[in-house]
Design an enzyme around this catalytic site. Structure first.
Site, PDB file in Angstrom:
ATOM      1  CD  GLU A   1     -24.032  31.929 -30.114  1.00 40.99           C
ATOM      2  OE1 GLU A   1     -24.985  31.387 -29.525  1.00 40.99           O
ATOM      3  OE2 GLU A   1     -23.338  32.822 -29.578  1.00 40.99           O
TER       4      GLU A   1
ATOM      5  CG  HIS B   1     -19.866  34.315 -29.904  1.00 37.81           C
ATOM      6  ND1 HIS B   1     -20.774  33.709 -29.052  1.00 37.81           N
ATOM      7  CD2 HIS B   1     -18.692  34.383 -29.203  1.00 37.81           C
ATOM      8  CE1 HIS B   1     -20.177  33.436 -27.912  1.00 37.81           C
ATOM      9  NE2 HIS B   1     -18.927  33.833 -27.972  1.00 37.81           N
TER      10      HIS B   1
ATOM     11  CB  SER C   1     -19.187  36.184 -25.715  1.00 39.67           C
ATOM     12  OG  SER C   1     -18.690  36.929 -24.613  1.00 39.67           O
TER      13      SER C   1
ATOM     14  CG  ASN D   1     -22.625  32.935 -23.353  1.00 41.70           C
ATOM     15  OD1 ASN D   1     -22.160  31.936 -22.804  1.00 41.70           O
ATOM     16  ND2 ASN D   1     -21.867  33.792 -23.999  1.00 41.70           N
TER      17      ASN D   1
END
Length: 506
Positions: free
Chosen positions: A156, A144, A123, A194
């Site tokens: 992702e 991900h 991540s 993120n």
């Protein structure tokens, strides 16, 4: 590019909650799955955990026992890494440590066929860095998943500098076949989610530090006005402050201490105190047995004999409020003006990013009350408001009474630039625009990622467009002017769109 067919064996390394969840997803799609963990017995425990979760669905009548038996029958715990050699794709979901992951990937490169796709569920670690010491880094790709993997739709698909496009496209198509919503991203810090999500936490943390109001009120405003499923404080309590703070620090340092990603001293203190959220029993809220969640600050019922509302000019995104006032039985008088409401002594306007006190002085409207953005003004059940220091007590009471007539709970917060929802959405759109500018992902994939990965009510770029050309840009300019900080600088694409008088999807 075609997806991997169900005859392809999938291997998952790491049998914790994430790895076991990924194994479940692949098995549900019809693949034979090898589940491996270096800890003795962990792979079998991971499979048994999947079986227990699925059995609960059978007990509730949501799945057939035969289907569960078939899924579990396709998950094979293995104790030796060598048993993964026949796999067509290996997904590692182990500890977030660059060197440990590199060592595992090097072993897999020796063990597996050259056509085997190597995928990492990292991540936060650069896919480029993970592949740098491989002989064939072109077959390494980020895949991900979001926790819990069986329930969260987003994947992702992250391309490192050397990743073969065909490999990334195969993984993207495979994720689609597994019932996921995949998006492409380049290997930049935080990937999409993120990175773009940082302002959701950061702006409320800053407002809390500035004593604008308390955590429960900020959470309530973002839920009940912004339509976010959870507020930032209850969400970070759920994620774990050690995890959330570590990600923030990672992104902050990876972008050379760009102030847009500045970590919060409040969250730092929570981590240092061991108040990590739900898992420790205390974060912003207490999770001890018998504890009660504090109520958000809500203004008591305000009385007003006025029944006439003057609407001066167009209300933009807040136009639906006027309809609610009309339905509440108020007499509506419409006339030209700058886009504001007059009720009793109060002058109400949607925040433009300026403090109410500052705007009251510049506009000569000393009884000014600013109200916050709502995702849908026709349905919002709560709004944050801030009041100019110059405003009379009667003006404040009249403003609250007006909103309460439409069935809206009022949370009065200290006068801060951009209030809560508007400020958060503007910063989310700003970060999304910057990510699009730098080629991290397409605009459509950024919006999809934020909806599918974090359950946002709308993608930030689409939301920016819906607010009207230039509104987010102007809000950010005004917030930046109040703080005189680079943190709130508008992204280049927002500036360009403002002057071109178009949106992101024009």
């Amino acid at each position: 590019m075609q997806a991997l067919d169900t005859q392809t064996t999938i291997a998952v390394i790491g049998a914790g909650a994430m790895g076991a969840g990924i194994a479940q997803v692949a098995a549900q799609a019809g693949h034979k799955v090898y589940l491996h963990d270096q800890r003795e017995g962990a792979a079998a425990t991971g499979r048994d955990g999947v079986a227990k979760q699925l059995q609960r669905r059978v007990d509730k009548g949501k799945m057939e026992q035969q289907a569960v038996d078939a899924i579990i029958g396709r998950i094979h715990p293995v104790s030796a890494l060598s048993e993964l050699a026949e796999s067509g794709m290996v997904i590692e979901a182990i500890i977030e440590d660059l060197e440990i992951k590199r060592g595992l990937l090097a072993d897999l490169e020796e063990l597996c066929d050259k056509a085997t796709i190597l995928a990492t569920n990292t991540s936060s670690i650069s896919v480029t860095a993970l592949g740098a010491k491989l002989r064939n880094p072109e077959r390494l790709v980020g895949m991900h998943f979001f926790n819990p993997a069986p329930l969260m739709a987003l994947v992702e698909v992250v391309k490192g500098l050397a990743t073969d496009n065909a490999v990334a496209e195969t993984v993207h198509a495979t994720a689609t076949n597994w019932g996921k919503k995949p998006v492409f991203a380049t290997s930049t810090p935080g990937f999409i989610v993120n990175r773009v999500a940082r302002p959701f936490y950061a702006e409320s943390l800053r407002l809390l530090q500035e004593q604008a109001t308390d955590a429960a009120t900020l959470d309530a405003v973002l839920r009940e006005a912004g339509n976010f499923r959870m507020g930032p404080f209850e969400l970070t309590d759920l994620i774990g402050h050690d995890v959330n703070y570590a990600v923030t620090n990672s992104v902050f340092n990876s972008y050379y201490q760009d102030t847009r990603f500045l970590p919060s001293l409040i969250q730092k203190e929570l981590v240092e105190a061991g108040r990590l959220g739900r898992k420790s029993g205390q974060g912003f809220y207490s999770y001890a047995e018998g504890s009660q969640r504090p109520e958000p600050k809500t203004e008591p019922a305000c009385q007003s004999d006025d029944n006439q509302l003057i609407v001066e000019g167009e209300m933009g995104p807040a136009a639906a409020l006027v309809d609610r006032f009309r339905e509440a039985g108020l007499e509506i008088i419409e006339r030209a003006g700058p886009g504001q409401l007059r009720f009793g002594e109060a002058v109400l306007a949607l925040t433009d990013g300026c403090m109410a006190t500052e705007r009251a002085r510049s506009e000569g409207a000393y009884n000014l009350v600013l109200f916050d953005l709502a995702f849908d003004f026709s349905k919002a059940t709560r709004l944050a408001v801030s009041v100019a220091d110059q405003a009379s007590d009667k003006a404040v009471s009249d403003a609250c009474a007006l909103l309460q007539k439409a069935g809206i709970a009022v949370s009065l917060i200290e006068d801060r630039p951009g209030l809560v929802v508007m400020r958060t959405v503007a910063m989310l759109a700003n970060e999304a625009a910057d990510a699009a500018l730098h080629g991290v992902a397409t605009k459509a994939d950024i919006d999809l990622a934020m909806k599918a990965g974090l359950n946002y009510p709308e993608g930030p770029l689409s939301w920016s467009d819906r607010l009207g050309n230039g509104r987010v840009f102007q809000v950010l300019k005004n917030i930046q002017g109040s703080y005189e900080e680079d943190r709130y600088r508008p992204a280049l694409l927002l500036r360009k769109n403002h002057y071109a008088e178009k949106g992101f999807y024009a």
